[in-house]
Design a protein around this motif. Structure first.
Motif, short mmCIF file in Angstrom:
data_model
loop_
_atom_site.label_atom_id
_atom_site.label_comp_id
_atom_site.label_asym_id
_atom_site.label_seq_id
_atom_site.Cartn_x
_atom_site.Cartn_y
_atom_site.Cartn_z
N SER A 42 13.75 -12.16 -30.73
CA SER A 42 14.97 -12.23 -29.93
C SER A 42 14.77 -13.16 -28.73
CB SER A 42 15.34 -10.84 -29.40
OG SER A 42 15.65 -9.96 -30.46
N THR A 43 15.86 -13.81 -28.34
CA THR A 43 15.85 -14.58 -27.10
C THR A 43 16.38 -13.68 -25.99
OG1 THR A 43 18.07 -15.46 -27.51
CG2 THR A 43 16.18 -16.78 -28.26
N PRO A 102 8.95 -4.29 -17.90
CA PRO A 102 10.01 -5.29 -17.76
C PRO A 102 9.60 -6.64 -18.34
CG PRO A 102 8.84 -5.06 -15.69
CD PRO A 102 8.26 -4.02 -16.62
N ASN A 103 10.57 -7.37 -18.83
CA ASN A 103 10.33 -8.74 -19.26
C ASN A 103 10.42 -9.66 -18.05
OD1 ASN A 103 9.98 -8.29 -22.04
ND2 ASN A 103 12.18 -8.28 -22.40
N SER A 109 12.34 -18.47 -27.94
CA SER A 109 12.22 -17.04 -28.22
C SER A 109 11.31 -16.43 -27.16
CB SER A 109 11.64 -16.80 -29.61
OG SER A 109 10.25 -17.08 -29.63
N TYR A 110 11.57 -15.16 -26.86
CA TYR A 110 10.75 -14.54 -25.83
C TYR A 110 9.32 -14.33 -26.32
CZ TYR A 110 10.23 -12.28 -21.36
OH TYR A 110 9.85 -12.01 -20.06
N TYR A 129 7.53 -17.34 -25.36
CA TYR A 129 7.27 -17.33 -23.91
C TYR A 129 6.05 -16.47 -23.58
CZ TYR A 129 8.15 -15.95 -19.00
OH TYR A 129 8.04 -15.67 -17.66
N LYS A 130 5.89 -15.37 -24.31
CA LYS A 130 4.75 -14.48 -24.06
C LYS A 130 3.42 -15.14 -24.39
CE LYS A 130 6.97 -9.96 -24.56
NZ LYS A 130 7.06 -8.72 -25.38
N ASN A 131 3.46 -16.21 -25.17
CA ASN A 131 2.23 -16.93 -25.51
C ASN A 131 1.82 -17.93 -24.44
OD1 ASN A 131 1.65 -15.71 -28.00
ND2 ASN A 131 3.17 -16.98 -29.05
N ASN A 132 2.67 -18.08 -23.41
CA ASN A 132 2.35 -18.97 -22.30
C ASN A 132 1.10 -18.47 -21.58
OD1 ASN A 132 2.40 -20.15 -19.58
ND2 ASN A 132 4.45 -20.87 -20.11
N LEU A 133 0.20 -19.37 -21.25
CA LEU A 133 -1.04 -18.96 -20.59
C LEU A 133 -0.80 -18.34 -19.22
CD1 LEU A 133 -3.45 -21.91 -21.48
CD2 LEU A 133 -3.52 -19.56 -22.33
#
Length: 342
Positions: A245-246, A299-300, A310-311, A314-318
């Motif tokens: 999901s975005t 929380p996101n 996709s979120y 984003y979660k894979n961002n260092l």
């Protein structure tokens, strides 16, 4: 390579944790109850919550005492106590968090402590039977929902529409959409099978939506709000960001803000993460329907997020761990506001 870098970031945060841990004082205004120190704990999200708490208290020059584990819980008295529930804190190895953590809060309250979360608040966590009963009691609007027991199974089967409606099974003690499934097999057989292992079986009518709304309120303040936009799929899937999901961080109408704050107060909660939908015919979004609420949530973070990705990506961002820590600090600040202002 990314996993290695992520671990290095967590090691850096570990050293920050140690620095703030040694600022602990015996005579302090706030007590932070944390799990016994272990590698498992340092890799969990609760570690970041606890680090954010110490960072914020240190930042505003509030003294704090860190208590590790439950061994010395009887020594905590006449204090302001905050803790984050989770299996790492369950030193007693009780195989029932839903019963265990209200007990922990109750023990602390009986020792003249102010506690976050209170025994009443934590009772909403991972306990859908309790939550939906409170929704009914306090007139919180929700999609058609039933708590089934062996005694009322026939009554519910005669009441609900199985021909034109689709239904979800929601495990009574689950979180993060784990175990929630659309009931596609023979309905009665499915429920009877679940009742063999569960005293309560929760079902909820599927609302035809493309997104749901997460709104977090703390002490009558909206702290975070966003839409979770589903990916295209055949059949029902959750809006969880783990499914691709975005996320759209949103402004909210005044009417929704009022509804969320009033509903939170009706339930006697100080902090609450609401999952809300609107019926497809409610074009003006005037009648929120509560899917769930919880006083304990993750929380996101919104920092440097682009709605075009996709979120999960984003979660894979260092930098995600840093973003998460900053978001946690915002929520801790709101949670502790009544204590800080005294």
């Amino acid at each position: 390579m990314k996993k290695i870098l992520t671990k290095l970031i967590r090691i850096k945060l570990f050293f920050s944790f140690i620095k703030f841990y040694f600022k602990s004082q015996n005579k302090a205004e706030v007590t932070l109850l944390i799990p016994r120190l272990s590698m498992t704990y340092f890799l969990r999200t609760n570690f970041l919550w606890d680090l954010a708490t110490m960072m914020y208290l240190s930042e505003i020059k509030k003294t704090y005492k860190v208590r590790i584990g439950l061994k010395e819980i009887s020594k905590i008295s006449s204090s302001k106590v905050i803790y984050n529930p989770g299996y790492n804190l369950n030193d007693w190895k009780v195989d029932n968090d839903v019963a265990f953590f209200p007990l922990i809060s109750s023990i602390l309250e009986n020792q003249s402590n102010e506690v976050i979360p209170t025994s009443k608040e934590i009772s909403f966590w991972e306990n859908k039977f309790f939550m939906y009963q409170k929704f009914i009691e306090k007139n919180i609007e929700m999609p058609s929902t039933h708590v089934i027991q062996e005694e009322n199974l026939k009554e519910i089967l005669n009441k609900i529409d199985l021909k034109d409606s689709k239904w979800l099974y929601k495990p009574n003690h689950s979180k993060s959409s784990i175990g929630i499934v659309e009931i596609k097999s023979d309905f009665e057989s499915f429920i009877k099978e679940k009742l063999k292992l569960n005293k309560y079986v929760v079902i909820q009518k599927i609302i035809n939506i493309k997104r749901d709304c997460r709104i977090i309120v703390i002490n009558d303040e909206i702290v975070l709000q966003y839409w979770r936009n589903k990916v295209e799929s055949e059949g029902w899937i959750p809006t969880s960001t783990s499914t691709g999901s975005t996320v759209t961080f949103m402004e909210y109408p005044e009417s929704l803000k009022k509804w969320v704050i009033e509903s939170t107060n009706k339930l006697g909660l100080r902090s609450a993460a609401w999952d809300i939908v609107f019926d497809e015919e409610d074009l003006n979004q005037e009648n929120p329907l509560a899917l769930e609420v919880s006083p304990i949530y993750y929380p996101n973070p919104r920092e440097n997020y682009s709605a075009n990705e996709s979120y999960a990506s984003y979660k894979n961002n260092l930098n995600y761990e840093k973003y998460l820590l900053n978001e946690f600090k915002t929520h801790i600040k709101a949670k502790l506001k009544p204590w800080v202002e005294l």
